[in-house]
Design a protein around this motif. Structure first.
Motif, mmCIF file in Angstrom:
data_model
loop_
_atom_site.group_PDB
_atom_site.id
_atom_site.type_symbol
_atom_site.label_atom_id
_atom_site.label_comp_id
_atom_site.label_asym_id
_atom_site.label_seq_id
_atom_site.Cartn_x
_atom_site.Cartn_y
_atom_site.Cartn_z
ATOM 1 N N THR A 51 0.829 -1.208 0.000
ATOM 2 C CA THR A 51 0.000 0.000 0.000
ATOM 3 C C THR A 51 0.858 1.251 0.000
ATOM 4 O OG1 THR A 51 -1.721 -1.213 1.203
ATOM 5 C CG2 THR A 51 -1.890 1.190 1.177
ATOM 6 N N THR A 52 1.916 1.264 0.791
ATOM 7 C CA THR A 52 2.834 2.413 0.808
ATOM 8 C C THR A 52 3.413 2.638 -0.582
ATOM 9 O OG1 THR A 52 3.419 1.960 3.118
ATOM 10 C CG2 THR A 52 4.921 3.373 1.862
ATOM 11 N N ALA A 53 3.876 1.566 -1.213
ATOM 12 C CA ALA A 53 4.454 1.684 -2.565
ATOM 13 C C ALA A 53 3.427 2.223 -3.558
ATOM 14 C CB ALA A 53 4.988 0.330 -3.016
ATOM 15 N N LYS A 54 2.194 1.739 -3.469
ATOM 16 C CA LYS A 54 1.150 2.191 -4.402
ATOM 17 C C LYS A 54 0.803 3.661 -4.188
ATOM 18 C CE LYS A 54 -0.960 -2.324 -5.109
ATOM 19 N NZ LYS A 54 -2.142 -3.169 -4.851
ATOM 20 N N LEU A 55 0.707 4.084 -2.931
ATOM 21 C CA LEU A 55 0.394 5.487 -2.645
ATOM 22 C C LEU A 55 1.496 6.411 -3.162
ATOM 23 C CD1 LEU A 55 -1.080 5.146 0.952
ATOM 24 C CD2 LEU A 55 -2.319 5.878 -1.103
ATOM 25 N N MET A 56 2.742 5.988 -3.018
ATOM 26 C CA MET A 56 3.857 6.798 -3.503
ATOM 27 C C MET A 56 3.923 6.760 -5.030
ATOM 28 S SD MET A 56 6.655 6.138 -0.483
ATOM 29 C CE MET A 56 7.655 7.617 -0.654
ATOM 30 N N ALA A 57 3.658 5.594 -5.599
ATOM 31 C CA ALA A 57 3.664 5.452 -7.058
ATOM 32 C C ALA A 57 2.646 6.394 -7.707
ATOM 33 C CB ALA A 57 3.374 4.001 -7.447
ATOM 34 N N ASP A 58 1.499 6.582 -7.055
ATOM 35 C CA ASP A 58 0.485 7.512 -7.576
ATOM 36 C C ASP A 58 1.060 8.911 -7.754
ATOM 37 O OD1 ASP A 58 -1.585 5.677 -7.794
ATOM 38 O OD2 ASP A 58 -2.488 6.216 -5.857
ATOM 39 N N VAL A 59 1.810 9.371 -6.782
ATOM 40 C CA VAL A 59 2.403 10.714 -6.833
ATOM 41 C C VAL A 59 3.411 10.802 -7.974
ATOM 42 C CG1 VAL A 59 3.820 12.389 -5.558
ATOM 43 C CG2 VAL A 59 2.005 11.115 -4.374
ATOM 44 N N TRP A 60 4.142 9.726 -8.207
ATOM 45 C CA TRP A 60 5.183 9.702 -9.248
ATOM 46 C C TRP A 60 4.643 9.331 -10.630
ATOM 47 C CZ3 TRP A 60 8.055 6.070 -5.477
ATOM 48 C CH2 TRP A 60 8.677 6.807 -4.462
ATOM 49 N N HIS A 61 3.347 9.067 -10.721
ATOM 50 C CA HIS A 61 2.730 8.600 -11.975
ATOM 51 C C HIS A 61 3.402 7.321 -12.480
ATOM 52 C CE1 HIS A 61 0.496 12.316 -11.953
ATOM 53 N NE2 HIS A 61 1.635 12.991 -11.862
ATOM 54 N N TYR A 62 3.721 6.472 -11.531
ATOM 55 C CA TYR A 62 4.337 5.178 -11.805
ATOM 56 C C TYR A 62 3.201 4.148 -11.840
ATOM 57 C CZ TYR A 62 7.610 1.242 -11.216
ATOM 58 O OH TYR A 62 8.344 0.089 -11.379
ATOM 59 N N PRO A 63 3.141 3.318 -12.870
ATOM 60 C CA PRO A 63 2.035 2.354 -12.951
ATOM 61 C C PRO A 63 2.086 1.316 -11.820
ATOM 62 C CG PRO A 63 3.636 2.002 -14.727
ATOM 63 C CD PRO A 63 4.067 3.228 -13.989
ATOM 64 N N LYS A 64 0.993 1.233 -11.071
ATOM 65 C CA LYS A 64 0.944 0.324 -9.914
ATOM 66 C C LYS A 64 1.196 -1.126 -10.313
ATOM 67 C CE LYS A 64 -2.485 3.139 -7.831
ATOM 68 N NZ LYS A 64 -3.830 3.232 -7.339
ATOM 69 N N GLN A 65 0.731 -1.514 -11.498
ATOM 70 C CA GLN A 65 0.912 -2.900 -11.931
ATOM 71 C C GLN A 65 2.379 -3.216 -12.245
ATOM 72 O OE1 GLN A 65 -0.759 -0.554 -13.578
ATOM 73 N NE2 GLN A 65 -0.158 -0.542 -15.719
ATOM 74 N N ALA A 66 3.217 -2.181 -12.329
ATOM 75 C CA ALA A 66 4.642 -2.397 -12.599
ATOM 76 C C ALA A 66 5.466 -2.565 -11.323
ATOM 77 C CB ALA A 66 5.196 -1.239 -13.441
ATOM 78 N N ILE A 67 4.838 -2.390 -10.166
ATOM 79 C CA ILE A 67 5.550 -2.595 -8.900
ATOM 80 C C ILE A 67 5.884 -4.076 -8.767
ATOM 81 C CG2 ILE A 67 5.366 -2.509 -6.374
ATOM 82 C CD1 ILE A 67 3.451 -0.089 -6.764
ATOM 83 N N LEU A 68 7.154 -4.370 -8.552
ATOM 84 C CA LEU A 68 7.590 -5.755 -8.382
ATOM 85 C C LEU A 68 7.477 -6.147 -6.914
ATOM 86 C CD1 LEU A 68 10.834 -5.848 -10.561
ATOM 87 C CD2 LEU A 68 8.543 -6.584 -11.189
ATOM 88 N N LEU A 69 6.778 -7.217 -6.651
ATOM 89 C CA LEU A 69 6.679 -7.727 -5.289
ATOM 90 C C LEU A 69 7.709 -8.829 -5.112
ATOM 91 C CD1 LEU A 69 2.803 -7.838 -4.838
ATOM 92 C CD2 LEU A 69 4.405 -6.012 -4.227
ATOM 93 N N GLU A 70 8.532 -8.671 -4.103
ATOM 94 C CA GLU A 70 9.624 -9.612 -3.847
ATOM 95 C C GLU A 70 9.409 -10.262 -2.488
ATOM 96 O OE1 GLU A 70 12.480 -11.864 -4.740
ATOM 97 O OE2 GLU A 70 12.373 -10.177 -6.128
ATOM 98 N N ASP A 71 9.015 -11.529 -2.496
ATOM 99 C CA ASP A 71 8.712 -12.253 -1.260
ATOM 100 C C ASP A 71 9.851 -12.188 -0.250
ATOM 101 O OD1 ASP A 71 6.222 -12.982 -2.238
ATOM 102 O OD2 ASP A 71 6.879 -14.966 -2.886
ATOM 103 N N GLU A 72 11.076 -12.223 -0.719
ATOM 104 C CA GLU A 72 12.238 -12.243 0.168
ATOM 105 C C GLU A 72 12.353 -10.995 1.034
ATOM 106 O OE1 GLU A 72 15.945 -14.384 -1.690
ATOM 107 O OE2 GLU A 72 15.004 -13.090 -3.205
ATOM 108 N N LEU A 73 11.720 -9.896 0.641
ATOM 109 C CA LEU A 73 11.844 -8.646 1.386
ATOM 110 C C LEU A 73 10.967 -8.586 2.635
ATOM 111 C CD1 LEU A 73 12.000 -6.063 -1.541
ATOM 112 C CD2 LEU A 73 13.879 -6.766 -0.026
ATOM 113 N N TYR A 74 10.054 -9.528 2.796
ATOM 114 C CA TYR A 74 9.198 -9.501 3.981
ATOM 115 C C TYR A 74 10.018 -9.859 5.221
ATOM 116 C CZ TYR A 74 5.508 -10.595 7.315
ATOM 117 O OH TYR A 74 4.723 -10.635 8.439
ATOM 118 N N LEU A 75 10.197 -8.888 6.103
ATOM 119 C CA LEU A 75 10.926 -9.050 7.365
ATOM 120 C C LEU A 75 12.309 -9.681 7.163
ATOM 121 C CD1 LEU A 75 7.990 -10.242 9.668
ATOM 122 C CD2 LEU A 75 8.805 -7.906 9.268
ATOM 123 N N CYS A 76 13.006 -9.242 6.128
ATOM 124 C CA CYS A 76 14.295 -9.848 5.781
ATOM 125 C C CYS A 76 15.465 -9.260 6.565
ATOM 126 C CB CYS A 76 14.545 -9.681 4.283
ATOM 127 S SG CYS A 76 14.868 -7.979 3.762
#
Length: 164
Positions: free
Chosen positions: A61-86
């Motif tokens: 959600t944080t990434a999507k909210l920031m992406a909106d401001v940058w006009h970055y397409p939300k569907q282009a956000i890469l989700l990386e499982d390894e980053l969860y509490l890494c």
């Protein structure tokens, strides 16, 4: 030159103690802080060409909210499982897989790993904590993300919502 933005997820809600950590949403402050921080980056002229995020709800959600401001397409956000509490070392694994066509990237993740990794990156700056919605920016003197760890790095800035 490669620029890395380490961004901690915005403030999450603890209203429902039965909600699994992975599924915790942002609270009102978090929903307000994320676009505010994105605008600050935009004002500095620093906008990522690639966004990579932990798949946890608060981080996505944080990434999507920031992406909106940058006009970055939300569907282009890469989700990386390894980053969860890494751990800090996991960030390097993720970074070395990035295509060299991207010069500025943002990685959205969690503490304590994000603070540990920020401190690993430079001897110039030591921080106790990357607060929620905080941004730690560093530049590496390299043209290759595979060489990022060995490259000379320069601290750019550290910003967060309640910074004086």
């Amino acid at each position: 030159m490669k620029t890395l933005l380490l961004i901690r997820h915005a403030k999450s809600s603890w209203n429902d103690p039965n909600t699994d950590d992975f599924d915790r949403p942002l609270n009102k402050r978090g929903k307000d802080n994320a676009p505010e921080m994105a605008q600050r980056l935009l004002d500095k002229g620093v906008v990522p060409e690639l966004i990579i995020a932990s798949p946890a709800k608060r981080t996505r959600t944080t990434a999507k909210l920031m992406a909106d401001v940058w006009h970055y397409p939300k569907q282009a956000i890469l989700l990386e499982d390894e980053l969860y509490l890494c751990y800090a070392s996991t960030f390097l694994k993720v970074i070395t897989k990035i295509d060299d066509d991207f010069n500025t990237i943002a990685i959205f993740a969690h503490n304590p790993g994000i603070t540990d990794f920020a401190n690993y990156l430079t001897e110039e700056i030591r921080i106790d904590n990357v607060p929620t919605a905080g941004v730690f920016a560093i530049q590496a003197n390299t043209d290759s993300w595979q060489e990022f760890d060995r490259a000379k790095k320069s601290f750019l800035f550290f910003d967060y919502p309640r910074k004086d």
